[in-house]
Motif scaffolding. Structure first.
Motif, PDB file in Angstrom:
ATOM      1  N   GLU A  15     -10.224   4.494  -1.053  1.00  0.00           N
ATOM      2  CA  GLU A  15     -11.055   4.379   0.152  1.00  0.00           C
ATOM      3  C   GLU A  15     -12.531   4.133  -0.189  1.00  0.00           C
ATOM      4  OE1 GLU A  15     -10.482   7.692   2.757  1.00  0.00           O
ATOM      5  OE2 GLU A  15      -8.312   7.495   2.781  1.00  0.00           O
ATOM      6  N   TYR A  49     -11.739   7.640   8.578  1.00  0.00           N
ATOM      7  CA  TYR A  49     -10.531   7.053   7.978  1.00  0.00           C
ATOM      8  C   TYR A  49     -10.277   5.661   8.554  1.00  0.00           C
ATOM      9  CZ  TYR A  49      -5.525   7.033   6.600  1.00  0.00           C
ATOM     10  OH  TYR A  49      -4.289   6.727   6.078  1.00  0.00           O
ATOM     11  N   ASP A  54       0.878  -1.177   0.000  1.00  0.00           N
ATOM     12  CA  ASP A  54       0.000   0.000   0.000  1.00  0.00           C
ATOM     13  C   ASP A  54       0.909   1.219   0.000  1.00  0.00           C
ATOM     14  OD1 ASP A  54      -1.460   2.215   1.098  1.00  0.00           O
ATOM     15  OD2 ASP A  54      -2.888   0.866   2.061  1.00  0.00           O
ATOM     16  N   HIS A  98      -3.984   3.301  -2.435  1.00  0.00           N
ATOM     17  CA  HIS A  98      -5.177   3.474  -1.595  1.00  0.00           C
ATOM     18  C   HIS A  98      -5.508   4.973  -1.557  1.00  0.00           C
ATOM     19  CE1 HIS A  98      -7.727   2.109   1.826  1.00  0.00           C
ATOM     20  NE2 HIS A  98      -7.414   3.239   2.412  1.00  0.00           N
ATOM     21  N   THR A 146       3.450   4.807   5.046  1.00  0.00           N
ATOM     22  CA  THR A 146       2.973   6.157   5.403  1.00  0.00           C
ATOM     23  C   THR A 146       3.970   6.754   6.386  1.00  0.00           C
ATOM     24  OG1 THR A 146       1.805   5.738   7.462  1.00  0.00           O
ATOM     25  CG2 THR A 146       0.607   5.239   5.448  1.00  0.00           C
ATOM     26  N   TYR A 155       2.266  -1.212   4.730  1.00  0.00           N
ATOM     27  CA  TYR A 155       1.785   0.163   4.556  1.00  0.00           C
ATOM     28  C   TYR A 155       2.973   1.115   4.536  1.00  0.00           C
ATOM     29  CZ  TYR A 155      -2.731  -1.673   6.196  1.00  0.00           C
ATOM     30  OH  TYR A 155      -3.876  -2.398   6.350  1.00  0.00           O
ATOM     31  N   ASP A 214     -10.176   1.877   6.843  1.00  0.00           N
ATOM     32  CA  ASP A 214      -8.986   1.020   6.909  1.00  0.00           C
ATOM     33  C   ASP A 214      -9.293  -0.350   7.519  1.00  0.00           C
ATOM     34  OD1 ASP A 214      -6.608   1.583   5.659  1.00  0.00           O
ATOM     35  OD2 ASP A 214      -6.135   3.240   7.019  1.00  0.00           O
ATOM     36  N   GLN A 274       1.274   8.236  11.332  1.00  0.00           N
ATOM     37  CA  GLN A 274       0.133   7.307  11.282  1.00  0.00           C
ATOM     38  C   GLN A 274       0.389   6.022  12.068  1.00  0.00           C
ATOM     39  OE1 GLN A 274      -2.140   6.859   7.766  1.00  0.00           O
ATOM     40  NE2 GLN A 274      -1.498   8.807   6.914  1.00  0.00           N
ATOM     41  N   SER A 285      -0.711   6.458  -2.319  1.00  0.00           N
ATOM     42  CA  SER A 285      -2.009   6.699  -1.685  1.00  0.00           C
ATOM     43  C   SER A 285      -2.306   8.161  -1.332  1.00  0.00           C
ATOM     44  CB  SER A 285      -2.116   5.841  -0.409  1.00  0.00           C
ATOM     45  OG  SER A 285      -1.826   4.497  -0.704  1.00  0.00           O
ATOM     46  N   PRO A 286      -2.179   9.077  -2.301  1.00  0.00           N
ATOM     47  CA  PRO A 286      -2.443  10.490  -1.970  1.00  0.00           C
ATOM     48  C   PRO A 286      -3.932  10.774  -1.829  1.00  0.00           C
ATOM     49  CG  PRO A 286      -2.014  10.256  -4.310  1.00  0.00           C
ATOM     50  CD  PRO A 286      -1.819   8.888  -3.708  1.00  0.00           C
ATOM     51  N   ASN A 287      -4.235  11.843  -1.143  1.00  0.00           N
ATOM     52  CA  ASN A 287      -5.628  12.267  -1.053  1.00  0.00           C
ATOM     53  C   ASN A 287      -6.005  13.017  -2.324  1.00  0.00           C
ATOM     54  OD1 ASN A 287      -5.908  11.125   1.437  1.00  0.00           O
ATOM     55  ND2 ASN A 287      -5.335  12.990   2.538  1.00  0.00           N
TER      56      ASN A 287
END
Ligand code: ARG
Length: 577
Positions: free
Chosen positions: A259, A314, A118, A158, A338, A336, A318, A342, A121-123
């Protein structure tokens, strides 16, 4: 070809022959950075204390056993009980010969496992910024590494395509798709609108309420909301796709599983968590209390999974996502990427999933957290007005800087050549300068260092590759035409051989820990040793053909390992620069 493992096996055999219990085997380990010798056996002192025997005596006995094997040239003991090993030239040269005839450099394939990575995974609703760099490129190295080792890798982007930002933007357009479409905002404009609406959300209760309602409506498939939402995502993905391509990152659109995909599973999951008494209703919210983590008051930490107005969070997503990855995608290992902030979030997800039986024993969950990129004043790397630096801008700047340097170094190159080189060198420099830092720690961004042709940088290693490439080209020989065995007469040749044979060790370590910086250090050292060798001894002009051939073979192996190593780092090699 993992020589460390080969030697370790011999040591284990010797220890078992001496009648030492198997449980002590893991106490013995080899280090390759021994000060005296090529490898050093450590841990003998520890065992001797446990068995109440003299460490020196035990070392002598082990040496006696090891002497039955033929890999060493010399072994000695340094006090109080370390065994130093000097490897035998013929043994090394035989191992190297095996590498040269093998397309995957004799790196063993592993039993394939399903590995979900994973990363990136940007917003959505904003351009990617410098904070996305690390996840994107470190995760990509891991994907390439595991694939090379024969695993069934599933890259997952993600993307953050759900959540409050959409409620705000949709509210800004008053839930009117026609109004939105008539403006048809670019991603830049969408980001500005997002920032404006965020301020409105914080300052105006009416707007806040409307935003929340829009999110609930989106959750319930309202047509207008869905249309605006889809357009925003489409525009963001299109923008990011270009960045991945420029960065030579293997993430494609087919790897997107964002998501929003998991929303459909959430209502049932919440019911299930309630029925298992894991989640409880509290003042209209649904919360999971965790004894394992305490809050500020020292009480069990509460993780909200549904708000009063039925919005999910969030964490909720997940949780559903993890369940899906284990149960439906049958993952054996999930990693993951990140940043360290997080840590607690993922810790909570892990604990809840264990309680709920979402993760099986055979599946491992790992958070490969990374530190921040800082500017010289040790503050987060931002523009002068405090905004996050866009990845696109950073890339442009690096390519331009590379262009200037290449123009100075090669004034006779035409523009097309300069452009091609500066793109590769500029991108490589950004990636390498990041990948060569320890993953967990923060680091200071430094333009000057990055594009240097000396020291631990991408251009230095790429340049070494071009030097070897031109040597091989000048020889006018193909690998198959180079006859004779590799002979390692000089100390630097032995040093180079051992380095070459350590490639698999490095790849295996990355596969376990996801720490690309060790591959960078390795390639840098390999390149430095090669340069020393090349500066001291003739290769194609060696007097004897047998020596020339042997050195050519060493050069070919070095170039192949540099190429493969850089490829795993997602960095291209060049034939000239
Ligand atoms: N979108 C998140 C962020 O920008 C990262 C998501 C990481 N992956 C995950 N499954 N939570 O911070």
């Amino acid at each position: 070809m993992n020589i460390k493992q080969r030697i370790s096996e011999k040591i284990q055999k010797s220890i078992l022959n001496l009648g030492i219990p198997t449980k002590y085997l893991n106490k013995i380990y080899l280090t390759s950075h021994a000060k005296i010798g090529h490898y050093q056996i450590n841990g003998i002192v520890n065992i001797s204390q446990k068995l109440k025997i003299n460490a020196l005596k035990l070392s002598e006995k082990i040496i006696k056993e090891l002497k039955k094997e033929n890999f060493y040239n010399k072994m000695n003991i340094s006090s109080p009980g370390f065994i130093n090993i000097f490897l035998k030239q013929e043994w090394l040269s035989n191992k190297l010969e095996e590498l040269i005839t093998c397309s995957r450099l004799k790196i063993s394939k592993q039993e394939p496992k399903k590995i979900i990575i994973d990363y990136s995974s940007p917003n959505m609703a904003k351009e990617m910024h410098v904070g996305h760099l690390r996840s994107t490129i470190i995760g990509d190295v891991m994907a390439r590494t595991m694939e090379f080792l024969n695993h069934n890798v599933m890259r997952v982007n993600h993307i953050g395509d759900w959540g409050s930002q959409f409620g705000m933007i949709i509210a800004y357009f008053k839930k009117d798709y026609k109004n939105y479409k008539s403006i048809n905002p670019s991603l830049k404009k969408i980001e500005t609108i997002y920032q404006k609406s965020k301020k409105m959300y914080e300052n105006y209760q009416l707007f806040k309420d409307l935003s929340k309602k829009c999110l609930v409506d989106l959750q319930n498939n309202d047509k207008n909301c869905i249309s605006i939402w889809k357009d925003i995502i489409h525009k963001t993905i299109k923008n990011n796709e270009q960045i991945y391509q420029t960065l030579n990152v293997t993430l494609k659109n087919k790897h997107i599983l964002g998501e929003s995909f998991y929303i459909r599973f959430i209502p049932n999951m919440i019911e299930e968590l309630k029925s298992k008494n894991i989640a409880t209703q509290h003042q209209g919210k649904i919360i999971i209390y965790l004894n394992e983590i305490k809050n500020k008051k020292g009480k069990p930490m509460g993780v909200t999974i549904q708000k009063k107005d039925t919005r999910f969070l969030y964490s909720t997503i997940d949780l559903a996502c993890l369940k899906y990855r284990v149960k439906e995608l049958k993952a054996d290992r999930i990693i993951y990427y990140t940043d360290t902030r997080q840590k607690q979030h993922l810790q909570q997800i892990k604990i809840i999933s264990e309680k709920a039986g979402y993760i099986s024993k055979k599946c491992t969950l790992e958070h490969h957290a990374f530190g921040m990129i800082l500017s010289k004043d040790k503050r987060p790397f931002k523009t002068r007005d405090g905004k996050l630096i866009k990845l696109k801008k950073l890339i442009e700047k690096s390519i331009n800087k590379a262009k200037t340097i290449i123009k100075i170094k090669n004034p006779h190159f035409n523009n097309k050549k300069i452009l091609k080189l500066s793109k590769i060198i500029g991108i490589s420099a950004i990636k390498y300068s990041d990948l060569s830092r320890k993953r967990e720690t923060n680091y200071i961004f430094d333009w000057k260092n990055m594009l240097s042709f000396d020291g631990n940088t991408a251009p230095y290693i790429q340049y070494t590759y071009t030097r070897i490439y031109s040597i091989i080209k000048k020889s006018k020989l193909k690998t198959e035409q180079i006859k004779g065995k590799i002979v390692l007469n000089k100390e630097i040749e032995i040093k180079l051989s051992i380095k070459l044979l350590q490639f698999e060790e490095i790849i295996l370590e990355i596969s376990k820990k996801g720490n690309p910086h060790i591959l960078c250090t390795y390639l840098f050292k390999l390149a430095s040793i090669f340069c020393k060798f090349y500066e001291k001894y003739p290769i194609i002009f060696a007097k004897k053909i047998s020596i020339r051939n042997s050195r050519l073979k060493l050069s070919i192996l070095t170039s192949r390992i540099i190429k493969k190593g850089l490829n795993i780092l997602g960095i291209q090699t060049l034939k000239y620069m």
